[in-house]
Design a protein around this motif. Structure first.
Motif, short mmCIF file in Angstrom:
data_model
loop_
_atom_site.label_atom_id
_atom_site.label_comp_id
_atom_site.label_asym_id
_atom_site.label_seq_id
_atom_site.Cartn_x
_atom_site.Cartn_y
_atom_site.Cartn_z
N LYS A 1 0.85 -1.20 0.00
CA LYS A 1 0.00 0.00 0.00
C LYS A 1 0.88 1.24 0.00
O LYS A 1 0.55 2.25 -0.61
N LYS B 1 -4.66 1.03 6.98
CA LYS B 1 -4.38 -0.08 6.07
C LYS B 1 -3.04 -0.72 6.40
O LYS B 1 -2.03 -0.01 6.50
N VAL C 1 -7.77 -3.78 5.77
CA VAL C 1 -8.24 -2.39 5.81
C VAL C 1 -9.28 -2.25 6.90
O VAL C 1 -10.21 -3.05 6.98
N GLU D 1 -5.14 6.87 6.31
CA GLU D 1 -5.66 7.51 5.10
C GLU D 1 -6.95 8.26 5.36
O GLU D 1 -7.79 7.83 6.16
N GLU D 2 -7.11 9.36 4.66
CA GLU D 2 -8.35 10.13 4.68
C GLU D 2 -9.51 9.24 4.23
O GLU D 2 -9.36 8.47 3.29
N MET E 1 -12.78 8.60 2.23
CA MET E 1 -13.45 9.21 1.06
C MET E 1 -14.91 8.81 1.05
O MET E 1 -15.25 7.63 1.18
N GLU F 1 -18.46 3.24 -4.77
CA GLU F 1 -17.29 2.54 -5.34
C GLU F 1 -17.62 1.87 -6.67
O GLU F 1 -18.72 1.37 -6.88
N LYS G 1 -18.94 -5.85 -1.29
CA LYS G 1 -17.94 -6.42 -0.37
C LYS G 1 -18.52 -6.93 0.94
O LYS G 1 -18.04 -7.90 1.50
N GLU H 1 -7.76 1.82 -4.34
CA GLU H 1 -6.66 0.86 -4.36
C GLU H 1 -6.42 0.40 -5.79
O GLU H 1 -7.29 0.54 -6.65
P1 AMP Z 1 -8.92 -1.80 -0.15
O1 AMP Z 1 -8.48 -3.18 0.24
O2 AMP Z 1 -7.86 -0.78 -0.14
O3 AMP Z 1 -9.76 -1.82 -1.40
O4 AMP Z 1 -10.01 -1.40 0.93
C1 AMP Z 1 -11.12 -2.21 1.21
C2 AMP Z 1 -12.36 -1.38 1.30
O5 AMP Z 1 -12.22 -0.38 2.32
C3 AMP Z 1 -12.63 -0.56 0.04
O6 AMP Z 1 -13.30 -1.31 -0.93
C4 AMP Z 1 -13.47 0.56 0.59
O7 AMP Z 1 -14.80 0.16 0.78
C5 AMP Z 1 -12.86 0.82 1.93
N1 AMP Z 1 -11.86 1.90 1.84
C6 AMP Z 1 -10.54 1.76 1.65
N2 AMP Z 1 -9.92 2.96 1.62
C7 AMP Z 1 -10.89 3.88 1.79
C8 AMP Z 1 -10.90 5.31 1.88
N3 AMP Z 1 -9.78 6.04 1.81
N4 AMP Z 1 -12.08 5.91 2.06
C9 AMP Z 1 -13.23 5.21 2.17
N5 AMP Z 1 -13.29 3.87 2.13
C10 AMP Z 1 -12.13 3.20 1.94
#
Ligand code: AMP
Ligand code: GLY
Length: 434
Positions: free
Chosen positions: A103, A145, A155, A186-187, A189, A193, A215, A284
C-alpha cells in the motif's frame, strides 16, 4: 496457442471460460484449477507455487502463454521467473506487482505522479507514537491499512478516534502478521465505489467494462467485509465521460509512471475507485482481475481473449482482438457457506448445478471439490451464479432464478446484487422522461 492458467477460484473459472471460447486457443491447462475449470481445461498436475515446476511444465507442453490469476504468485515473482526463461506471461513482474502488494508503494507512486487518491501518511512499527499523535489530530472517520497483502482484509475503516487507536495497536501487534509492520493512515473518502479494468502491455492499454462489487456479507452493505459477494457489469455510474477521465487521469499516468520508473506494467490493472460529484479517486490498485468482477466483466466482453492477453504479454497490444468491451449486462451472485467470512463448514453436497446452468446463466466454481462423483463445498465462497441479458435488470433476474435452483446445506447469499445499478438506471430514465 497453448495456455497455462494459474489459480483455482471463481476468477480463474471465468478466465478459463473466456480463454476456452477464444478462436486462437489450442489447448488450455490449469493449476491448481477446480472442478468447474476442469470442464474446460486439462489439469496440469503441478504445484502452482513451485516456480520450477511451472517453468518445466511450460517447456515440456510447449506453452505459448502463461496467465497468472491471483495476486500471491505475482507478488512472489512467478512472472519474473517465467520471463527470464523467455515464456510470454500475462501478469506483472514482482516490482510492478507492488501496486497491490505494498500500500505504501502504491500511495507514494500515486503522489509522485499526481494520481487522484485520498491523502495519507505511513508509519512503521517504530513510529507507533507518532502515528498515535497523528490520529489524535486526524478528522474522523479515518482508514487504516496494513501495508502488505492480507487477503483483502487488511483495511479497517474507523468511525471514532478510540476505534482508530485500538486498530492501530492491533495492527502493530500483529493482527495481520508482517503485513502490518507498516501502516498507512488515510483520509476517508465519501462516495460510491466502482472498478475499472485495463489490459496493459507496458505502454498501451485496452479498457474493459466497469463493474461494482458488493464487499459486505449482508444486504444493504451491512456486516463484515468479504472477498466479494457479487458483482455486476457494466456499472452505470461509470459513463463514457467518466471512463475517458479515468483513462487520462489515472490509467495512463500509471502506465507512463511505471515505465519511467523501470517496471512497465504488463497485465490487468484493476482500479478500485471512489466516485463522488462526478470525479473518481483511487481507493486501491490490484494487479490482476477481480473476483467476482472477472466473472461479469468477461461475460460481457466480446473478444478473442487468448489473443488479447497474448498480445499484451508480448508488448504489442492487439486492439482488434476486442469486438466489444461491454455487450449487454451481467450479474454474478456468490453463493457462500453459512458463517463466511468467519468460520464455516466444508464438504456439503451441492445439487442443482445442471438445472441452474442454462443459456442465460452460467455457474462458476469458486470453492468446490469433487468427491466420489459429487461436487461438494470446499471454501467460503462456493459458487458464482452469473446471469446475462441485454439489460441489467434481466441479468439480475436470470442470476437469481438460477441461484435458487442450486442447493447445499448452509447456502447463503445476498438478495440485492445489482440493485444499486438498477436504481441508478431508473433514476436516469426518470430524468430523461421529464
Ligand atoms: P482496499 O483493500 O484498499 O480496497 O479497501 C477495502 C475497502 O475499504 C474498500 O473497498 C473501501 O470500501 C474501503 N476503503 C478503503 N480505503 C478507503 C478510503 N480512503 N475511504 C473510504 N473507504 C475506503
Ligand atoms: N473483489 C475484489 C477483489 O478481487 O479484490
Amino acid at each position: 496457442m497453448n495456455v497455462l492458467l494459474i489459480g483455482g477460484g471463481g476468477r480463474e473459472h471465468a478466465l478459463a471460460r473466456a480463454l476456452a471460447e477464444s478462436p486462437s486457443l489450442a489447448k488450455l491447462y490449469a493449476a491448481p484449477g477446480n472442478p468447474g475449470i476442469f470442464e474446460l481445461a486439462e489439469q496440469a498436475g503441478i504445484d502452482a507455487s513451485d516456480h520450477k515446476a511451472v517453468l518445466d511444465f511450460c517447456r515440456s507442453q510447449a506453452i505459448d502463454l502463461l496467465v497468472i490469476g491471483p495476486e500471491q504468485p505475482l507478488a512472489d515473482g512467478l512472472a519474473d521467473a517465467a520471463r527470464r526463461e523467455g515464456i510470454a506471461v500475462f501478469g506483472p513482474d514482482q516490482a510492478a506487482a507492488r501496486l497491490e502488494s505494498s500500500k505504501t508503494f502504491a500511495k507514494e507512486f500515486m503522489a509522485r505522479h499526481n494520481i487522484p487518491t485520498a491523502a495519507f501518511r505511513r508509519f512503521t512499527a517504530a513510529e507507533r507514537q507518532a502515528a498515535q499523535e497523528y490520529l489524535q489530530s486526524h478528522s474522523m472517520p479515518v482508514v487504516l491499512k496494513a501495508d502488505g497483502l492480507a487477503a483483502g482484509k487488511g483495511v479497517i475503516v474507523c468511525a471514532t478516534r478510540d476505534e482508530a487507536l485500538q486498530a492501530l495497536d492491533r495492527m502493530f501487534d500483529g493482527m495481520f502478521g508482517a503485513a502490518g509492520n507498516t501502516v498507512v493512515v488515510e483520509e476517508f473518502m465519501e462516495g460510491e465505489e466502482a472498478s475499472v479494468f485495463a489490459i496493459c502491455d507496458g505502454n498501451d492499454c485496452a479498457l474493459l467494462a466497469s463493474a461494482q462489487d458488493h464487499k459486505q456479507a449482508y444486504d444493504n452493505d451491512r456486516g463484515p467485509n468479504t472477498g466479494g459477494m457479487g458483482a455486476y457489469a457494466p456499472a452505470p455510474i461509470v459513463d463514457a465521460t467518466m471512463m475517458a477521465d479515468i483513462r487520462s487521469r489515472i490509467i495512463e499516468p500509471v502506465l507512463n509512471g511505471m515505465k519511467q520508473e523501470g517496471y512497465p506494467f504488463v497485465g490487468c490493472l484493476f482500479c478500485g475507485l471512489m466516485i463522488a460529484e462526478g470525479e473518481a479517486r483511487v481507493v486501491e490498485f490490484n494487479v490482476r482481475f477481480g473476483d467476482p468482477e472477472a466473472q461479469v466483466v468477461l461475460a460481457v466482453l466480446r473478444a478473442d481473449f487468448a489473443r488479447l492477453l497474448s498480445s499484451a504479454a508480448r508488448g504489442a497490444l492487439d486492439h482488434s482482438a476486442i469486438d466489444s468491451p461491454a455487450e449487454g449486462s451481467a450479474c454474478c451472485v456468490v453463493l457462500a457457506s453459512e458463517g463466511y467470512p468467519a468460520a464455516y463448514e466444508k464438504g456439503k453436497v451441492i445439487n442443482g448445478l445442471r438445472e441452474a446452468a442454462n443459456e442465460d446463466a452460467y455457474v462458476f466454481h469458486a470453492g468446490t471439490a469433487s468427491v466420489n462423483g459429487s461436487i461438494v463445498s470446499n471454501g467460503g465462497r462456493v459458487l458464482g451464479v452469473c446471469g446475462q441479458a441485454p439489460v441489467l435488470e434481466e441479468a439480475v433476474n436470470n442470476a437469481y432464478r438460477a441461484a435458487e435452483r442450486i442447493e447445499f446445506a448452509g447456502k447463503s447469499y445476498r438478495r440485492d446484487i445489482g440493485a444499486k445499478g438498477i436504481r441508478r438506471l431508473e433514476g436516469r430514465q426518470r430524468v430523461e422522461g421529464d
